[in-house]
Design a protein around this motif. Structure first.
Motif, PDB file in Angstrom:
ATOM      1  N   THR A  45       0.824  -1.223   0.000  1.00 38.79           N
ATOM      2  CA  THR A  45       0.000   0.000   0.000  1.00 38.79           C
ATOM      3  C   THR A  45       0.852   1.265   0.000  1.00 38.79           C
ATOM      4  O   THR A  45       0.366   2.327  -0.360  1.00 38.79           O
ATOM      5  CB  THR A  45      -0.927   0.027   1.231  1.00 38.79           C
ATOM      6  N   ARG A  46       2.084   1.135   0.451  1.00 42.08           N
ATOM      7  CA  ARG A  46       3.059   2.224   0.369  1.00 42.08           C
ATOM      8  C   ARG A  46       4.325   1.587  -0.178  1.00 42.08           C
ATOM      9  O   ARG A  46       4.959   0.776   0.497  1.00 42.08           O
ATOM     10  CB  ARG A  46       3.315   2.851   1.743  1.00 42.08           C
ATOM     11  N   GLY A  47       4.666   1.929  -1.408  1.00 43.26           N
ATOM     12  CA  GLY A  47       5.774   1.248  -2.071  1.00 43.26           C
ATOM     13  C   GLY A  47       6.928   2.158  -2.380  1.00 43.26           C
ATOM     14  O   GLY A  47       7.097   3.209  -1.779  1.00 43.26           O
ATOM     15  N   GLY A  48       7.704   1.731  -3.331  1.00 40.31           N
ATOM     16  CA  GLY A  48       8.891   2.464  -3.739  1.00 40.31           C
ATOM     17  C   GLY A  48      10.105   1.587  -3.541  1.00 40.31           C
ATOM     18  O   GLY A  48      10.018   0.361  -3.504  1.00 40.31           O
ATOM     19  N   ASP A  49      11.265   2.254  -3.366  1.00 38.21           N
ATOM     20  CA  ASP A  49      12.493   1.493  -3.195  1.00 38.21           C
ATOM     21  C   ASP A  49      12.901   1.389  -1.729  1.00 38.21           C
ATOM     22  O   ASP A  49      14.037   1.059  -1.419  1.00 38.21           O
ATOM     23  CB  ASP A  49      13.618   2.060  -4.058  1.00 38.21           C
TER      24      ASP A  49
END
Length: 107
Positions: A45-49
Motif C-alpha cells: 500500500t506504500r511502495g517504492g524502493d
C-alpha cells in the motif's frame, strides 16, 4: 443348481459390510494447516524502493514494514513477507511495525 464357486484365482464376493469411520468427537486439538506467525502475504500500500513499505493482508491487517535494500515494490504488488521484530528507532507510518527479513513478489 450346483453351488456357484468363483473361478479359480478370483475372490468371492462377500456380503460383510465394509468398516466405516464414526463421527468426529470434536474439532482438532491443533490446527490442521501449519501457519508461521512471521509469514505474511498481502498487497503493498506504500511502495517504492524502501526502506519503508506498507502492507495490507487479505484479512485486513495493516503493517508498517522496514527493510533497507529489499527492492522496489509498486503499490498494488502482491508479496510474501517474512518479518522479524520491529526496530523501535524506526517509524514507517501506520500499521503494526515489523522488520523485513525476506520479501518477494507473488506471481
Amino acid at each position: 443348481m450346483a453351488d456357484q464357486q468363483p473361478p479359480a484365482g478370483r475372490p468371492s464376493r462377500s456380503r460383510v459390510p465394509l468398516p466405516t469411520l464414526g463421527p468426529p468427537t470434536g474439532p482438532p486439538r491443533r490446527p490442521t494447516d501449519a501457519h508461521r506467525a512471521n509469514a505474511l502475504a498481502g498487497r503493498i500500500t506504500r511502495g517504492g524502493d524502501g526502506p519503508c513499505y506498507g502492507l495490507l493482508t487479505d484479512d485486513g491487517r495493516e503493517y508498517a514494514l522496514h527493510g533497507a535494500g529489499k527492492g522496489t515494490f509498486t503499490v498494488g504488488t502482491t508479496v510474501r513477507v517474512t518479518i522479524g521484530p520491529a526496530d523501535p528507532a524506526v517509524d514507517c507510518g501506520p500499521g503494526t511495525p515489523a522488520t523485513i527479513v525476506d520479501i518477494s513478489p507473488v506471481g
